[in-house]
Each structure stands twice: as structure tokens, then as C-alpha cells.
Design an enzyme around this catalytic site. Sequence first.
Site, PDB file in Angstrom:
ATOM      1  N   CYS A  37      -4.212  -1.297  -2.121  1.00  0.00           N
ATOM      2  CA  CYS A  37      -4.316   0.129  -2.411  1.00  0.00           C
ATOM      3  C   CYS A  37      -5.324   0.267  -3.542  1.00  0.00           C
ATOM      4  O   CYS A  37      -5.115  -0.298  -4.619  1.00  0.00           O
ATOM      5  CB  CYS A  37      -2.955   0.703  -2.826  1.00  0.00           C
ATOM      6  SG  CYS A  37      -3.028   2.391  -3.462  1.00  0.00           S
ATOM      7  N   HIS A  84      -7.085   3.204   3.600  1.00  0.00           N
ATOM      8  CA  HIS A  84      -6.917   4.047   4.780  1.00  0.00           C
ATOM      9  C   HIS A  84      -8.247   4.329   5.479  1.00  0.00           C
ATOM     10  O   HIS A  84      -8.286   4.531   6.695  1.00  0.00           O
ATOM     11  CB  HIS A  84      -6.285   5.392   4.394  1.00  0.00           C
ATOM     12  CG  HIS A  84      -4.820   5.352   4.118  1.00  0.00           C
ATOM     13  ND1 HIS A  84      -4.298   4.787   2.978  1.00  0.00           N
ATOM     14  CD2 HIS A  84      -3.764   5.828   4.827  1.00  0.00           C
ATOM     15  CE1 HIS A  84      -2.973   4.913   2.996  1.00  0.00           C
ATOM     16  NE2 HIS A  84      -2.632   5.542   4.101  1.00  0.00           N
ATOM     17  N   CYS A 109     -10.651   3.365  -0.362  1.00  0.00           N
ATOM     18  CA  CYS A 109      -9.230   3.534  -0.024  1.00  0.00           C
ATOM     19  C   CYS A 109      -9.002   2.757   1.258  1.00  0.00           C
ATOM     20  O   CYS A 109      -9.802   2.857   2.193  1.00  0.00           O
ATOM     21  CB  CYS A 109      -8.885   5.011   0.168  1.00  0.00           C
ATOM     22  SG  CYS A 109      -7.205   5.306   0.779  1.00  0.00           S
ATOM     23  N   ASP A 137       0.866  -1.177   0.000  1.00  0.00           N
ATOM     24  CA  ASP A 137       0.000   0.000   0.000  1.00  0.00           C
ATOM     25  C   ASP A 137       0.904   1.228   0.000  1.00  0.00           C
ATOM     26  O   ASP A 137       2.122   1.127   0.201  1.00  0.00           O
ATOM     27  CB  ASP A 137      -0.916  -0.002   1.229  1.00  0.00           C
ATOM     28  CG  ASP A 137      -1.835   1.210   1.281  1.00  0.00           C
ATOM     29  OD1 ASP A 137      -2.502   1.478   0.260  1.00  0.00           O
ATOM     30  OD2 ASP A 137      -1.875   1.896   2.315  1.00  0.00           O
ATOM     31  N   SER A 138       0.289   2.387  -0.183  1.00  0.00           N
ATOM     32  CA  SER A 138       1.069   3.623  -0.162  1.00  0.00           C
ATOM     33  C   SER A 138       1.535   3.976   1.246  1.00  0.00           C
ATOM     34  O   SER A 138       2.480   4.759   1.398  1.00  0.00           O
ATOM     35  CB  SER A 138       0.233   4.780  -0.724  1.00  0.00           C
ATOM     36  OG  SER A 138      -0.919   4.993   0.078  1.00  0.00           O
ATOM     37  N   GLU A 197      -2.394   9.281   7.915  1.00  0.00           N
ATOM     38  CA  GLU A 197      -0.951   9.036   8.019  1.00  0.00           C
ATOM     39  C   GLU A 197      -0.331   9.843   9.159  1.00  0.00           C
ATOM     40  O   GLU A 197       0.688   9.452   9.721  1.00  0.00           O
ATOM     41  CB  GLU A 197      -0.268   9.390   6.696  1.00  0.00           C
ATOM     42  CG  GLU A 197      -0.549   8.417   5.563  1.00  0.00           C
ATOM     43  CD  GLU A 197       0.189   7.096   5.711  1.00  0.00           C
ATOM     44  OE1 GLU A 197       1.278   7.083   6.314  1.00  0.00           O
ATOM     45  OE2 GLU A 197      -0.325   6.062   5.231  1.00  0.00           O
TER      46      GLU A 197
END
Length: 311
Positions: free
Chosen positions: A74, A207, A205, A11-12, A173
Site C-alpha cells: 500500500c 490499485h 497506488c 493493503d487497504s 473496489e
Amino acid sequence: MRKQRVIGLFDSGVGGLTVMKEILEQLLDVRIVYFGDTARVPYGNRSQEELVRFGEESVTFLIGQGAEVIVVACNTSSATALPVLRERFNIPMIGMVDPGARLAVEKTIAGRIGLIATETTVRSKAYSSGVSRALARGSLPEDATLREAWQQGEQAITLVKAQGCPLFVPLIEAGLANSAEARGIAKTYLAPLQAAGVDALILGCTHYPFLEPVLKEILGEDVLIVDPALAVVEELKALLQQMDDRDAASPDHPLEFKAAAAAANPGKSQWRARYFVSGDPGLFRQVGNTLLQEPIESVEQVCFGDSPFHP
């Protein structure tokens, strides 16, 4: 005895931890090598060329760590880079879009599906296409009334509104998923979806599940939150069973990734998850521990050619 498979997941940033958590909870006999490209997060405003290159680097690294299956955890990469990655690598890959779209089709009650995602994922229209593919492949709503109405052509099942949420990933993040700032931004992003009357909202997403309490607080009980990670685990279970069946039928079949997997499982090591990042290991561990509420003890840093992070 069933072989303990090694799953590579990338993932990012920290978002893929939501997928990893579901896999480890439901599949007790797998190991995960996690790579978070935290030096280049967020992915949501990246070009397809960049995302393909980042994906190639991530997949190559994970195969080197012994991965036998890749989970592209992702949505942005799944929507834009995954088709190219599947052409360039001879290893099974599972993305987020098709499983998430299928789950939304199954769970919607009014046929009015919404999406929150990065701007790149929204522009790709991948989830709208995914909903259409799910219906074409025979997926149907669990709700009997909607299912019958759709089959008789009386009611549509479609993605009626997709909303880009570029500020969500930086907030998460930074460890601010439960902040007042996150609530204020979420209200702004969700207003058009509420106006469109969505009854099922895809978290486009990985996240975003960290924001689920905030989203539920704003949307109320009438809107179902759809986390694609749940459907990804189901696809992963089916894929692993196919691999086990193949190996049982051909026990002497040379596994392409056997040597790499053995190298990643030295001796009697009992690790379940290993963590690698391209950015700051300490920050990833700090935020990850806060979000997961369980210890991430060790994170290793790896650098690719254009990684801006320098310890």
C-alpha cells in the site's frame, strides 16, 4: 533445498493483489498470506496515526500467520506508516515508494517523472524524496543520452507533477476499473500530467495497475507506465537470498519466526496463497476474481477493534 518462505502482504483492499500476482509469478518457491483491510478502505484520506495503528494490526496478524517478511503493498502506508512500523517490529519489511522511485529513475527518458496516487501519498512528498534518494544512491537512467546529460549537470531528473486521484480506489473496489466512468475520471486526473510533459508515470497506488489499459489509452505510447510492484519483487528476491545465505552460514541459528512459520504450514499443505479481509469476504472474492481473472477460492474474515463490518 531452499526453504519455502512465507511472505505477509497487506493493503487497504484489492490493490495489493497486483503485487501478489508479480511475486507469485516470479518467485515460485514462496507462499503469501494476504490481508486486505477492506472494512476501512480507502486509506487515502486517513491520518498518519490511523495508518500506523492499522499497520500495526496488519503486521501483528501476518506474523501470527507465519510471515517471515512483510510487504507493505500500500503506497499510502508505505509513505506514512512504514518508518514507524520498522521501528516497532523486528521483521524485514519492504515498502512501495523507494523501489518505485528507483524504477522511475531508471526508465525515464526525458527526466520528467509524474505520479498518480492517493491524496495522502501526494501530500507526504514521499515519491519526490524517493527520486532524490535513488539518484543519491547511484541509480541512473538506462537511457544513455539522459544519463550523460544528468551526470554533466545539463538536465534534471525530477518528479515534476504529482496528482491525487481520490476516486480511483472506490471505483476499483467496486469492480468498475474498465467502465466509462473510470475513463472519464482518468481523463480529468491525467490532464495536468500531460500538460506538465511527463514521460514516465509512477502508479503510486497498488490499485492503479488495474487501470493500466485505460491509462495507456489516454496517455498514448509516449508515456511509460511505471509499476512499483516490479521493483518490489526485485528487492524481495535480494532479501530472500540474504536470508538463505544467513541460514546456510548458521544452520543452527534460531529463526525468530520459525515457530510461527511452522504453525502456518501444517503437514503437507501445498497452498500458495491464503486470503484474509476485515470486510466482506464474498465481495473481495468477487472483485478479486474479476480483476485477476483467476480463481480466489477461499477468503476468511478477521475483525479488528473498530472494524465496521458485520456479516
